[in-house]
Design a protein around this motif. Structure first.
Motif, mmCIF file in Angstrom:
data_model
loop_
_atom_site.group_PDB
_atom_site.id
_atom_site.type_symbol
_atom_site.label_atom_id
_atom_site.label_comp_id
_atom_site.label_asym_id
_atom_site.label_seq_id
_atom_site.Cartn_x
_atom_site.Cartn_y
_atom_site.Cartn_z
ATOM 1 N N ASP A 59 23.294 -28.092 17.056
ATOM 2 C CA ASP A 59 22.701 -28.214 15.722
ATOM 3 C C ASP A 59 21.194 -28.376 15.841
ATOM 4 O OD1 ASP A 59 25.202 -28.059 14.574
ATOM 5 O OD2 ASP A 59 25.326 -30.197 14.081
ATOM 6 N N PHE A 60 20.463 -27.716 14.947
ATOM 7 C CA PHE A 60 19.011 -27.827 14.849
ATOM 8 C C PHE A 60 18.711 -28.574 13.552
ATOM 9 C CE2 PHE A 60 19.839 -24.191 17.493
ATOM 10 C CZ PHE A 60 18.816 -24.148 18.425
ATOM 11 N N ARG A 61 17.944 -29.677 13.630
ATOM 12 C CA ARG A 61 17.652 -30.506 12.454
ATOM 13 C C ARG A 61 16.152 -30.732 12.317
ATOM 14 N NH1 ARG A 61 22.233 -32.729 10.334
ATOM 15 N NH2 ARG A 61 24.076 -32.571 11.650
ATOM 16 N N ASP A 62 15.730 -30.954 11.070
ATOM 17 C CA ASP A 62 14.330 -31.276 10.833
ATOM 18 C C ASP A 62 14.100 -32.767 11.074
ATOM 19 O OD1 ASP A 62 15.173 -32.649 8.541
ATOM 20 O OD2 ASP A 62 14.447 -31.118 7.154
ATOM 21 N N ALA A 63 12.857 -33.211 10.909
ATOM 22 C CA ALA A 63 12.499 -34.606 11.173
ATOM 23 C C ALA A 63 13.267 -35.574 10.277
ATOM 24 C CB ALA A 63 10.993 -34.796 11.003
ATOM 25 N N GLY A 64 13.694 -35.124 9.102
ATOM 26 C CA GLY A 64 14.453 -35.962 8.191
ATOM 27 C C GLY A 64 15.948 -35.976 8.476
ATOM 28 N N GLY A 65 16.375 -35.238 9.499
ATOM 29 C CA GLY A 65 17.792 -35.200 9.847
ATOM 30 C C GLY A 65 18.584 -34.136 9.111
ATOM 31 N N LEU B 122 19.257 -27.583 9.784
ATOM 32 C CA LEU B 122 18.526 -26.338 9.539
ATOM 33 C C LEU B 122 19.311 -25.122 10.020
ATOM 34 C CD1 LEU B 122 15.002 -27.452 10.835
ATOM 35 C CD2 LEU B 122 15.780 -27.330 8.444
ATOM 36 N N ASP B 123 20.031 -25.283 11.134
ATOM 37 C CA ASP B 123 20.747 -24.159 11.728
ATOM 38 C C ASP B 123 21.762 -24.706 12.725
ATOM 39 O OD1 ASP B 123 21.465 -21.545 12.255
ATOM 40 O OD2 ASP B 123 19.554 -20.968 13.151
ATOM 41 N N THR B 124 22.727 -23.904 13.063
ATOM 42 C CA THR B 124 23.700 -24.254 14.085
ATOM 43 C C THR B 124 24.121 -22.987 14.805
ATOM 44 O OG1 THR B 124 25.738 -25.492 14.526
ATOM 45 C CG2 THR B 124 25.727 -24.132 12.561
ATOM 46 N N VAL B 125 24.319 -23.098 16.113
ATOM 47 C CA VAL B 125 24.725 -21.949 16.923
ATOM 48 C C VAL B 125 25.817 -22.377 17.898
ATOM 49 C CG1 VAL B 125 22.474 -20.793 16.796
ATOM 50 C CG2 VAL B 125 22.960 -22.333 18.695
ATOM 51 N N ARG C 266 17.500 -18.069 13.167
ATOM 52 C CA ARG C 266 16.340 -17.625 12.384
ATOM 53 C C ARG C 266 15.120 -18.438 12.782
ATOM 54 N NH1 ARG C 266 15.827 -21.167 7.933
ATOM 55 N NH2 ARG C 266 17.504 -22.677 7.895
ATOM 56 N N LYS C 267 13.972 -18.054 12.258
ATOM 57 C CA LYS C 267 12.742 -18.781 12.538
ATOM 58 C C LYS C 267 12.823 -20.170 11.915
ATOM 59 C CE LYS C 267 9.732 -14.762 12.676
ATOM 60 N NZ LYS C 267 8.552 -14.103 12.106
ATOM 61 N N LEU C 268 12.434 -21.169 12.688
ATOM 62 C CA LEU C 268 12.375 -22.541 12.213
ATOM 63 C C LEU C 268 10.978 -23.062 12.501
ATOM 64 C CD1 LEU C 268 15.778 -23.902 13.611
ATOM 65 C CD2 LEU C 268 15.323 -23.008 11.318
ATOM 66 N N THR C 269 10.418 -23.828 11.575
ATOM 67 C CA THR C 269 9.076 -24.359 11.765
ATOM 68 C C THR C 269 9.108 -25.879 11.730
ATOM 69 O OG1 THR C 269 8.649 -24.245 9.386
ATOM 70 C CG2 THR C 269 7.982 -22.342 10.713
ATOM 71 N N GLY C 270 8.035 -26.468 12.182
ATOM 72 C CA GLY C 270 7.918 -27.917 12.159
ATOM 73 C C GLY C 270 8.639 -28.560 13.327
ATOM 74 N N ASP C 271 8.750 -29.889 13.240
ATOM 75 C CA ASP C 271 9.448 -30.642 14.282
ATOM 76 C C ASP C 271 10.944 -30.428 14.131
ATOM 77 O OD1 ASP C 271 7.090 -31.699 15.303
ATOM 78 O OD2 ASP C 271 7.139 -33.425 13.956
ATOM 79 N N VAL C 272 11.550 -29.914 15.162
ATOM 80 C CA VAL C 272 12.988 -29.637 15.160
ATOM 81 C C VAL C 272 13.630 -30.386 16.320
ATOM 82 C CG1 VAL C 272 14.750 -27.838 15.390
ATOM 83 C CG2 VAL C 272 12.663 -27.371 14.094
ATOM 84 N N THR C 273 14.707 -31.106 16.015
ATOM 85 C CA THR C 273 15.474 -31.776 17.057
ATOM 86 C C THR C 273 16.808 -31.062 17.202
ATOM 87 O OG1 THR C 273 16.449 -33.343 15.491
ATOM 88 C CG2 THR C 273 14.408 -34.013 16.583
ATOM 89 N N GLY D 130 15.076 -31.537 27.391
ATOM 90 C CA GLY D 130 14.282 -32.553 26.712
ATOM 91 C C GLY D 130 13.698 -32.165 25.375
ATOM 92 N N SER D 131 13.158 -30.976 25.254
ATOM 93 C CA SER D 131 12.515 -30.612 23.994
ATOM 94 C C SER D 131 12.801 -29.157 23.638
ATOM 95 C CB SER D 131 10.999 -30.828 24.079
ATOM 96 O OG SER D 131 10.457 -29.999 25.086
ATOM 97 N N THR D 132 12.598 -28.853 22.355
ATOM 98 C CA THR D 132 12.806 -27.477 21.915
ATOM 99 C C THR D 132 11.552 -26.667 22.184
ATOM 100 O OG1 THR D 132 12.065 -27.985 19.671
ATOM 101 C CG2 THR D 132 14.433 -28.129 20.097
ATOM 102 N N GLY D 133 11.770 -25.392 22.405
ATOM 103 C CA GLY D 133 10.670 -24.461 22.545
ATOM 104 C C GLY D 133 10.752 -23.444 21.414
ATOM 105 N N THR D 134 9.829 -22.522 21.396
ATOM 106 C CA THR D 134 9.840 -21.453 20.399
ATOM 107 C C THR D 134 9.675 -20.136 21.137
ATOM 108 O OG1 THR D 134 8.816 -22.934 18.787
ATOM 109 C CG2 THR D 134 8.767 -20.582 18.285
#
Length: 173
Positions: A124-130, A133-136, A157-164, A93-97
């Protein structure tokens, strides 16, 4: 968005430094206009340095993303005889850190075939704007026929903020 915040912070810092220099310079022997000119010059120099640092960080992040994207593509393309299995993969459901500041998301793979299979899942990891940011790519080995197996996708890498997160591709082989 993060670059803009860093740039705004740098400019704010430069303005504060300039104001302190002007105010502290009023008691010196030099004319106030000379002190103001020096403070403005110092503030401009600090802003220029901050802008260069922001550009450097942006370039580094862009290079890291390009490298991660190329690696994900390479890993999935080298799989021979694989089939699309995106429908067999579900993200939590949601990302953790994690302790290192990297974003994580749980993955559940359900093998819908009659034989044990391995899955390669691109997340894929994306910011709130779509913005990407990263892909694994996570490999989930030996998922038994008709069974499910869990794994975790972790950003490079480190990602900050809302990430989907989303499943970009999944290959079963």
């Amino acid at each position: 968005m993060a670059r803009q915040r860093i740039r705004d912070t740098a400019w704010g810092f430069a303005v504060v430094v300039a104001a302190v220099a002007v105010l502290s310079g009023c008691s010196g022997n030099e004319a106030p206009s000379s002190n103001a000119s020096k403070a403005a010059s110092a503030a401009e120099s600090l802003a220029s340095q901050a802008s260069s640092a922001v550009a450097s960080l942006a370039s580094e992040a862009s290079g890291t993303l390009a490298s991660a994207t190329a690696e994900a593509h390479r890993r999935l393309e080298e799989i021979k005889g694989g089939v699309d299995a995106k429908s067999d993969v579900k993200l939590g459901g949601s990302t953790g850190t994690d302790a290192d500041g990297r974003k994580t998301v749980p993955i559940t793979v359900t093998n819908s075939t009659s034989q044990s299979r391995t899955y390669a899942v691109q997340v894929d990891f994306r910011d709130a704007g779509g913005n990407l940011l990263d892909t694994v790519v996570v490999t989930v080995d030996n998922v038994a026929a008709g069974a499910s197996k869990d794994a975790t996708a972790r950003s490079n890498r480190k990602l900050t903020g809302d990430v989907t997160t989303s499943v970009a591709r999944a290959v079963r082989y």
